[in-house]
Design an enzyme around this catalytic site. Sequence first.
Site, PDB file in Angstrom:
ATOM      1  N   ASP A  53       0.783  -1.125  -0.090  1.00 46.81           N
ATOM      2  CA  ASP A  53       0.125   0.021  -0.017  1.00 46.81           C
ATOM      3  C   ASP A  53       0.805   1.110   0.013  1.00 46.81           C
ATOM      4  O   ASP A  53       1.824   1.407   0.700  1.00 46.81           O
ATOM      5  CB  ASP A  53      -1.021   0.008   1.253  1.00 46.81           C
ATOM      6  CG  ASP A  53      -1.807   1.147   1.117  1.00 46.81           C
ATOM      7  OD1 ASP A  53      -2.362   1.364   0.075  1.00 46.81           O
ATOM      8  OD2 ASP A  53      -2.243   1.732   2.312  1.00 46.81           O
ATOM      9  N   MET A  55      -0.245   4.605   0.740  1.00 50.20           N
ATOM     10  CA  MET A  55      -0.605   5.774   1.694  1.00 50.20           C
ATOM     11  C   MET A  55      -0.772   5.159   2.954  1.00 50.20           C
ATOM     12  O   MET A  55      -1.820   4.536   3.659  1.00 50.20           O
ATOM     13  CB  MET A  55      -2.152   6.322   1.512  1.00 50.20           C
ATOM     14  CG  MET A  55      -2.235   6.888   0.026  1.00 50.20           C
ATOM     15  SD  MET A  55      -1.193   8.027  -0.346  1.00 50.20           S
ATOM     16  CE  MET A  55      -1.720   9.344   0.673  1.00 50.20           C
ATOM     17  N   ASP A 329      21.054 -44.462 -12.611  1.00 50.80           N
ATOM     18  CA  ASP A 329      22.400 -45.413 -12.704  1.00 50.80           C
ATOM     19  C   ASP A 329      21.822 -46.421 -13.913  1.00 50.80           C
ATOM     20  O   ASP A 329      20.902 -46.994 -13.661  1.00 50.80           O
ATOM     21  CB  ASP A 329      22.487 -46.381 -11.508  1.00 50.80           C
ATOM     22  CG  ASP A 329      23.910 -47.191 -11.467  1.00 50.80           C
ATOM     23  OD1 ASP A 329      24.846 -46.803 -11.105  1.00 50.80           O
ATOM     24  OD2 ASP A 329      23.529 -48.258 -12.330  1.00 50.80           O
ATOM     25  N   ILE A 330      22.666 -46.286 -14.984  1.00 49.52           N
ATOM     26  CA  ILE A 330      22.394 -46.972 -16.132  1.00 49.52           C
ATOM     27  C   ILE A 330      22.521 -48.499 -15.983  1.00 49.52           C
ATOM     28  O   ILE A 330      23.799 -49.002 -15.247  1.00 49.52           O
ATOM     29  CB  ILE A 330      23.126 -46.936 -17.199  1.00 49.52           C
ATOM     30  CG1 ILE A 330      23.187 -45.217 -17.777  1.00 49.52           C
ATOM     31  CG2 ILE A 330      23.121 -47.546 -18.578  1.00 49.52           C
ATOM     32  CD1 ILE A 330      23.976 -44.643 -18.563  1.00 49.52           C
ATOM     33  N   ASP A 346      31.083 -44.314 -24.246  1.00 51.56           N
ATOM     34  CA  ASP A 346      30.869 -42.909 -23.949  1.00 51.56           C
ATOM     35  C   ASP A 346      29.836 -42.610 -24.871  1.00 51.56           C
ATOM     36  O   ASP A 346      29.171 -41.597 -24.523  1.00 51.56           O
ATOM     37  CB  ASP A 346      32.472 -42.405 -24.541  1.00 51.56           C
ATOM     38  CG  ASP A 346      33.430 -42.682 -23.591  1.00 51.56           C
ATOM     39  OD1 ASP A 346      33.427 -43.084 -22.506  1.00 51.56           O
ATOM     40  OD2 ASP A 346      34.799 -42.363 -24.128  1.00 51.56           O
ATOM     41  N   GLU A 372      28.523 -44.005 -14.680  1.00 51.94           N
ATOM     42  CA  GLU A 372      27.207 -44.235 -15.362  1.00 51.94           C
ATOM     43  C   GLU A 372      26.346 -43.629 -14.371  1.00 51.94           C
ATOM     44  O   GLU A 372      25.107 -43.860 -14.762  1.00 51.94           O
ATOM     45  CB  GLU A 372      26.984 -45.637 -15.588  1.00 51.94           C
ATOM     46  CG  GLU A 372      26.893 -46.609 -14.474  1.00 51.94           C
ATOM     47  CD  GLU A 372      27.993 -47.287 -14.013  1.00 51.94           C
ATOM     48  OE1 GLU A 372      27.962 -48.423 -13.387  1.00 51.94           O
ATOM     49  OE2 GLU A 372      29.077 -46.704 -14.199  1.00 51.94           O
TER      50      GLU A 372
END
Length: 457
Positions: A53, A55, A329-330, A346, A372
Site C-alpha cells: 500500500d 498511503m 544409474d544405467i 562413451d 554411469e
Amino acid sequence: MTARVLIVDDVPANLKLLDAKLTAEYFDVFMASSGPEALDAAKEKQPDIILLDVMMPGMDGFEVCRRLKSMPETEHIPVVMVTALDQPSDRVQGLEAGADDFLTKPLNDMALFARVKSLVRLKMVTDELRMREATGQRIGALNAGGDNFLLKEPGRILVIDDRPTSVKRVTETLSLEHSVIVAETPEELFELASQGDFDLLIVSLTLQEHDGLRICSQLRSLETTRQTPILAIVEEGDTGRLVRALDMGVNDYLVRPVERNELVARCRSQLRRKRYQDYLRDKFQQGLEMAVTDGLTGLYNRRYMEGHLSTLVDDSNKTGKPVALLIFDIDYFKPVNDTYGHAAGDAVLRQFASRISQNVRGIDLTCRLGGEEFVVVMPDTDLAYAMMVAERLRQCIASKPFVLNEETGQAIDVTVSIGIAMTEGARDTASRLLERADQGLYRAKRDGRNRVVAEAA
C-alpha cells in the site's frame, strides 16, 4: 502456481480482504501493517512478491519500496504498489522507486492474480541465476559480483504498433536514450528480432490487421526472443486481453493513451532486469564452464552439483519450498564397455545425458555424478511431480535404442534405475538428501532394475 506473498497495509480490513482473496487462490500469505514491519518481514520471510500500500502513516509505500530495493536481501523481490492513487505521476513515482507494477483500487481480481503469477515466474528465473552465482562463489569458481548490469549503455528496442500517433510518441520519447526500430508487419518484426540483439520488444495488442497476442506467443516460442522482455500496449479496461498476455509471458504493459514518463520508467525497469539477468548468465557461463562441467557429456559435474545442492537445501530450510533429488544409474553398463569398447560406452553416456537434459525444466539441474551415475536436482518440486518426471525419463531411456556406431548403425537397448528423495524439514542437509536418494536407487536395482523408487527419511 503457488507463491509466498507479503501484503502491506495499515488498514486491517484491507489486509483481511487481500488475505482472503489470495489464500483462496492457494497463495501462502503473511501480513505487515507498517513500513518498518514490512522491511523486517521481507528480510526475514523472503517472500516471492510484495503487495504494498502507498498511503501509510510514518513511512509511506514509496519510501518502503526504495528501501527494499536498496537492500541486497530484498532488492530482487518484485513489488506491486496497491493504492487508490490513479494519476500517471503517481505510477511514475512508484516505478522510479523500484516498483514492478502499480495497481489501482478497487482491484480487479483477475488482473491481480495474473500479475502476481507473472512476476513470480520472472522472479523464479532470476532466483535460479542468483542461486547458481552463489554456488559458483561457494566453490571458488566465481568472485563476488560488480555493477556491469546497470543501465550504462543505450538499449536496443523493437516496436510494432499500427497507430501513427502512438508510434511517433514511443519513438520520440525513447530515442532520447535508446536505439528504437519500428517494424511495419509481424513478418518484419520476427525477421529483425531473429537477427538483432534487442533488449526490449514493445508490442501493441490492438493491431487492426494482426493478432497482438499471437505475436507475443510466437516471440515467446522463438529461441532468439524467449528471454527478451515484452512490453505490451493495451486499451483501458481491456482486462481479459491483458490477463492472457501476462499469462503467456509478457513482462509489463502500458495503457493507452501512453504517458511519456511512465513509458520511460517502465522501459528502464525492464532493461535493468534484462541486463541483470544477462550479467548473471554471462558471469556464470564464463566462470564455470570449464571448472564445473563434465568433459564427456557437457553436464555439470559432481563438484558443482554438491555446492548447488547445498545452496538449494539451505534455501529450502528457510523457505519451506521442497527440493527433489533424482539419482540415475544405467543398468548393466559395465558389459557395454566390456563387449563393445569404451568408445561405445562413451556414446551411450553422451546420449543418455542428452535425453535427460532435454526432458527436464530449465530450472532443474542435470549433472553427471561419475561413471554411469547421473543426478537431476529439482527445486520447488513435490514428490508427486518428481515421481512423474522420473517415470517419464525412465520410459524415455527405454523407448529408443542407443546408437553405438553412427557409421554401422549398431545400437543397443538401455534401461535405467532411479532413486528419489525429498527434503525433510529444517534440519535436512544435502548429504542426507543424496544418501536417501542413493538408498532409493539401491532398492530399485535390488528389486529388478528399470524402475523408480522413492526413499523417505
